[in-house]
Design a protein around this motif. Structure first.
Motif, mmCIF file in Angstrom:
data_model
loop_
_atom_site.group_PDB
_atom_site.id
_atom_site.type_symbol
_atom_site.label_atom_id
_atom_site.label_comp_id
_atom_site.label_asym_id
_atom_site.label_seq_id
_atom_site.Cartn_x
_atom_site.Cartn_y
_atom_site.Cartn_z
ATOM 1 N N GLU A 107 -66.378 6.077 10.006
ATOM 2 C CA GLU A 107 -67.008 5.452 8.854
ATOM 3 C C GLU A 107 -67.244 6.456 7.738
ATOM 4 O OE1 GLU A 107 -67.402 2.256 8.105
ATOM 5 O OE2 GLU A 107 -66.225 2.030 9.935
ATOM 6 N N GLY A 108 -67.634 7.682 8.104
ATOM 7 C CA GLY A 108 -67.832 8.703 7.080
ATOM 8 C C GLY A 108 -66.554 8.981 6.315
ATOM 9 N N ASP A 109 -65.428 9.050 7.048
ATOM 10 C CA ASP A 109 -64.133 9.274 6.401
ATOM 11 C C ASP A 109 -63.737 8.078 5.550
ATOM 12 O OD1 ASP A 109 -64.014 11.716 7.660
ATOM 13 O OD2 ASP A 109 -62.782 10.994 9.330
ATOM 14 N N ARG A 110 -64.031 6.871 6.057
ATOM 15 C CA ARG A 110 -63.683 5.657 5.308
ATOM 16 C C ARG A 110 -64.469 5.613 3.983
ATOM 17 N NH1 ARG A 110 -61.471 1.502 7.876
ATOM 18 N NH2 ARG A 110 -62.557 2.023 9.822
ATOM 19 N N ASP A 111 -65.769 5.932 4.047
ATOM 20 C CA ASP A 111 -66.588 5.917 2.836
ATOM 21 C C ASP A 111 -66.096 6.949 1.824
ATOM 22 O OD1 ASP A 111 -68.120 3.949 3.958
ATOM 23 O OD2 ASP A 111 -69.715 5.293 4.637
ATOM 24 N N ALA A 112 -65.751 8.136 2.319
ATOM 25 C CA ALA A 112 -65.256 9.183 1.422
ATOM 26 C C ALA A 112 -63.946 8.758 0.765
ATOM 27 C CB ALA A 112 -65.066 10.482 2.193
ATOM 28 N N LEU A 113 -63.085 8.100 1.535
ATOM 29 C CA LEU A 113 -61.800 7.647 1.002
ATOM 30 C C LEU A 113 -62.007 6.564 -0.044
ATOM 31 C CD1 LEU A 113 -58.739 7.789 1.070
ATOM 32 C CD2 LEU A 113 -58.757 6.217 3.017
ATOM 33 N N VAL A 114 -62.941 5.648 0.204
ATOM 34 C CA VAL A 114 -63.230 4.582 -0.758
ATOM 35 C C VAL A 114 -63.751 5.172 -2.067
ATOM 36 C CG1 VAL A 114 -64.748 2.622 -1.252
ATOM 37 C CG2 VAL A 114 -63.608 2.789 0.967
ATOM 38 N N ARG A 115 -64.636 6.174 -1.975
ATOM 39 C CA ARG A 115 -65.163 6.804 -3.187
ATOM 40 C C ARG A 115 -64.061 7.522 -3.960
ATOM 41 N NH1 ARG A 115 -69.286 8.304 0.440
ATOM 42 N NH2 ARG A 115 -68.470 10.449 0.532
ATOM 43 N N ALA A 116 -63.188 8.226 -3.221
ATOM 44 C CA ALA A 116 -62.088 8.938 -3.880
ATOM 45 C C ALA A 116 -61.122 7.954 -4.537
ATOM 46 C CB ALA A 116 -61.347 9.804 -2.862
ATOM 47 N N THR A 117 -60.898 6.819 -3.879
ATOM 48 C CA THR A 117 -60.008 5.804 -4.439
ATOM 49 C C THR A 117 -60.573 5.242 -5.733
ATOM 50 O OG1 THR A 117 -59.263 5.216 -2.207
ATOM 51 C CG2 THR A 117 -58.815 3.638 -3.962
ATOM 52 N N ALA A 118 -61.890 5.011 -5.755
ATOM 53 C CA ALA A 118 -62.531 4.483 -6.966
ATOM 54 C C ALA A 118 -62.374 5.455 -8.138
ATOM 55 C CB ALA A 118 -64.009 4.209 -6.694
ATOM 56 N N LYS A 119 -62.532 6.753 -7.867
ATOM 57 C CA LYS A 119 -62.371 7.751 -8.924
ATOM 58 C C LYS A 119 -60.921 7.791 -9.412
ATOM 59 C CE LYS A 119 -66.109 10.745 -7.279
ATOM 60 N NZ LYS A 119 -66.465 12.076 -6.697
ATOM 61 N N LEU A 120 -59.987 7.669 -8.475
ATOM 62 C CA LEU A 120 -58.571 7.678 -8.845
ATOM 63 C C LEU A 120 -58.228 6.453 -9.676
ATOM 64 C CD1 LEU A 120 -55.811 9.007 -8.634
ATOM 65 C CD2 LEU A 120 -55.482 7.875 -6.430
ATOM 66 N N GLU A 121 -58.795 5.299 -9.334
ATOM 67 C CA GLU A 121 -58.554 4.079 -10.110
ATOM 68 C C GLU A 121 -59.004 4.259 -11.560
ATOM 69 O OE1 GLU A 121 -60.701 1.207 -7.895
ATOM 70 O OE2 GLU A 121 -58.997 0.630 -6.632
ATOM 71 N N THR A 122 -60.175 4.888 -11.729
ATOM 72 C CA THR A 122 -60.691 5.118 -13.077
ATOM 73 C C THR A 122 -59.762 6.039 -13.863
ATOM 74 O OG1 THR A 122 -62.965 4.842 -12.295
ATOM 75 C CG2 THR A 122 -62.656 5.972 -14.402
ATOM 76 N N ALA A 123 -59.287 7.095 -13.202
ATOM 77 C CA ALA A 123 -58.417 8.050 -13.878
ATOM 78 C C ALA A 123 -57.031 7.469 -14.146
ATOM 79 C CB ALA A 123 -58.299 9.319 -13.045
ATOM 80 N N ALA A 124 -56.580 6.561 -13.279
ATOM 81 C CA ALA A 124 -55.215 6.036 -13.391
ATOM 82 C C ALA A 124 -55.066 5.023 -14.514
ATOM 83 C CB ALA A 124 -54.784 5.418 -12.066
ATOM 84 N N GLY A 125 -56.150 4.367 -14.905
ATOM 85 C CA GLY A 125 -56.070 3.397 -15.989
ATOM 86 C C GLY A 125 -55.177 2.219 -15.652
ATOM 87 N N GLU A 126 -54.129 1.973 -16.492
ATOM 88 C CA GLU A 126 -53.266 0.812 -16.313
ATOM 89 C C GLU A 126 -52.513 0.849 -14.989
ATOM 90 O OE1 GLU A 126 -50.667 0.377 -19.594
ATOM 91 O OE2 GLU A 126 -52.270 0.149 -21.080
ATOM 92 N N ALA A 127 -52.196 2.035 -14.506
ATOM 93 C CA ALA A 127 -51.474 2.146 -13.236
ATOM 94 C C ALA A 127 -52.279 1.559 -12.094
ATOM 95 C CB ALA A 127 -51.140 3.604 -12.934
ATOM 96 N N ALA A 128 -53.609 1.631 -12.183
ATOM 97 C CA ALA A 128 -54.450 1.066 -11.136
ATOM 98 C C ALA A 128 -54.268 -0.437 -11.052
ATOM 99 C CB ALA A 128 -55.914 1.413 -11.400
ATOM 100 N N GLY A 129 -54.075 -1.076 -12.208
ATOM 101 C CA GLY A 129 -53.857 -2.519 -12.204
ATOM 102 C C GLY A 129 -52.564 -2.891 -11.519
ATOM 103 N N ALA A 130 -51.527 -2.095 -11.744
ATOM 104 C CA ALA A 130 -50.239 -2.365 -11.088
ATOM 105 C C ALA A 130 -50.358 -2.198 -9.583
ATOM 106 C CB ALA A 130 -49.169 -1.432 -11.640
ATOM 107 N N SER A 131 -51.104 -1.179 -9.143
ATOM 108 C CA SER A 131 -51.225 -0.934 -7.708
ATOM 109 C C SER A 131 -52.003 -2.038 -7.006
ATOM 110 C CB SER A 131 -51.910 0.417 -7.462
ATOM 111 O OG SER A 131 -53.284 0.358 -7.841
ATOM 112 N N ALA A 132 -52.885 -2.723 -7.747
ATOM 113 C CA ALA A 132 -53.683 -3.791 -7.144
ATOM 114 C C ALA A 132 -52.820 -4.977 -6.734
ATOM 115 C CB ALA A 132 -54.770 -4.244 -8.114
ATOM 116 N N ARG A 133 -51.615 -5.068 -7.306
ATOM 117 C CA ARG A 133 -50.718 -6.180 -6.959
ATOM 118 C C ARG A 133 -49.843 -5.868 -5.751
ATOM 119 N NH1 ARG A 133 -50.474 -6.085 -12.661
ATOM 120 N NH2 ARG A 133 -48.481 -4.975 -12.668
#
Length: 317
Positions: A107-133
Motif C-alpha cells: 500500500e505504501g508503494d501504491r500510494d507513492a506511485l499514485v502521488r507520482a502519477t498525479a504530479k506527472l499528469e500535471t506536468a504532462a498537460g495535454e498528453a495526460a488527456g491522451a493517456s487517459a483514453r
C-alpha cells in the motif's frame, strides 16, 4: 549481485555531479574519493556514455578518459531541464496507472506511485488527456502471482487446481513454493506433494489457488540455471522421433533436439528428448498433415486417437 548493481547505480549518479564540477579530474583522485579501485571507476566510465536524457539516443553523456584524466565534453548540452515528448509522457502515465492496480503491491508503494502519477499528469498537460483514453489490463494470473508471492514470503504451503494441457485435465495438489520466474510466461517452481518431485507450474494455468496453514518445507534443491531456456532436456529423458514436412521445419527452431536429419521431400526427421513425451501430443495435432510421430509407439497411438476424436467432434457439429 543485485546489491552491487544498486550500489553502482547510486555511485554513477553521484559521479555525474562530481565530474561536472571537476573537469579533467584525475582517475586516481576520483577513485579515491569514491572508495573504489581505478578498474571499478573505468568500468563505470564505460557505462556512462550509454546514459543520457532520452531513450531515443540523443543527449548521451560524452565522457571519456585517457587512463589518467577524465573529460566530459558536453556537460552543458545535458544540463538542460528534462522535457518529455508526448509519447514518452503517455507511455509513463499508462504504465504507472496499470502498475498501481496490480494485486500484491504494498500500500505504501501504491500510494507513492499514485502521488507520482498525479504530479506527472500535471506536468504532462495535454498528453495526460491522451493517456487517459488508454488502459492496460493484466491477465488474471496477477491474482495468482500475488498469492504465490505471499506464500513464498510467509513460507506457506499452497493448494492448487491446475490444468495440464498434455493430459487435458484439472488436478488438485499441494505444493511448497520455491520461487517465481518468467521465461515468456510467469512460472512457479515448487516441490509437488502429489508427485514428490520438483515441478514447474505456469501461472495462467492455475484454475484455483489457496494458501494453507501448513508451513512450506521443500527439500534443499539446487536452483536450475534457466539462462538456456525453460526446457533443458536430460540425456536420461525418453527419446522422441518426429518427422515433419517442409511446413513443419519450424519445429527444429523451437524445440531443443539432439539431431535433425534432412528428408528427401524437404522435411526433417527430428530426434529430441523430453521428460514427459505426452506433452508433445498437442504438437502432433498442431502439425496435422505436416508431421507425424515415429516413436515411441504409445505417443503415436495417443496422438492418432486424439486426432480421430477431434475429427469426430467436428463431424458431429
Amino acid at each position: 549481485m543485485a546489491a552491487n548493481a544498486i550500489d553502482q547505480t547510486r555511485r554513477m549518479l553521484s559521479l555525474v555531479t562530481y565530474l561536472r564540477e571537476r573537469p579533467g579530474a584525475h582517475v586516481a583522485d576520483v577513485a579515491r574519493a569514491f572508495g573504489i579501485t581505478e578498474d571499478e571507476l573505468i568500468s563505470d566510465l564505460d557505462v556512462l556514455p550509454m546514459c543520457g536524457t532520452s531513450f531515443r539516443g540523443g543527449d548521451l553523456l560524452d565522457i571519456d578518459t585517457d587512463g589518467d584524466r577524465i573529460w566530459w565534453h558536453n556537460p552543458d548540452d545535458v544540463a538542460e531541464p528534462l522535457r518529455l515528448a508526448a509519447d514518452e509522457a503517455t507511455a509513463l502515465l499508462v504504465a504507472a496507472r496499470a502498475v498501481a492496480t496490480l494485486p500484491g503491491l504494498r500500500e505504501g508503494d501504491r500510494d507513492a506511485l499514485v502521488r507520482a502519477t498525479a504530479k506527472l499528469e500535471t506536468a504532462a498537460g495535454e498528453a495526460a488527456g491522451a493517456s487517459a483514453r488508454l488502459s492496460v489490463t493484466f491477465e488474471s494470473e496477477g491474482g495468482v502471482f500475488a498469492e504465490v508471492d505471499r506464500a513464498i514470503s510467509e513460507r506457506k504451503r499452497l493448494w492448487l487446481r491446475y490444468y495440464s494441457p498434455a493430459r487435458d485435465e484439472l488436478t488438485e495438489r499441494e505444493v511448497d513454493p520455491i520461487r517465481l520466474f518468467a521465461v515468456g510466461h510467469t512460472y512457479m517452481e515448487a516441490w509437488c506433494r502429489l508427485s514428490e518431485d520438483r515441478r514447474t507450474f505456469r501461472l495462467d494455468r492455475v484454475a484455483e489457488i489457496r494458501i494453507l496453514e501448513e508451513a512450506a518445507a521443500p527439500p534443499e534443491l539446487e536452483l536450475r540455471d534457466l539462462s538456456e531456456g525453460l526446457v533443458q532436456p536430460s540425456a536420461d529423458d525418453p527419446e522422441v522421433v518426429v518427422e515433419v514436412g517442409p511446413g513443419g521445419r519450424w519445429v527444429a527452431e523451437y524445440y531443443p533436439h539432439d539431431r535433425a536429419d534432412e528428408l528427401p521431400d524437404g522435411g526433417l526427421r527430428i530426434t529430441l528428448r523430453t521428460p514427459d513425451p505426452a506433452s508433445l501430443k498437442p504438437l502432433a495435432l498442431r502439425l496435422g498433415s505436416d508431421g507425424r510421430i515415429v516413436s515411441p509407439d504409445g505417443l503415436a497411438d495417443s496422438a492418432r486417437a486424439a486426432a480421430t476424436a477431434a475429427l469426430a467432434a467436428y463431424e458431429g457439429v
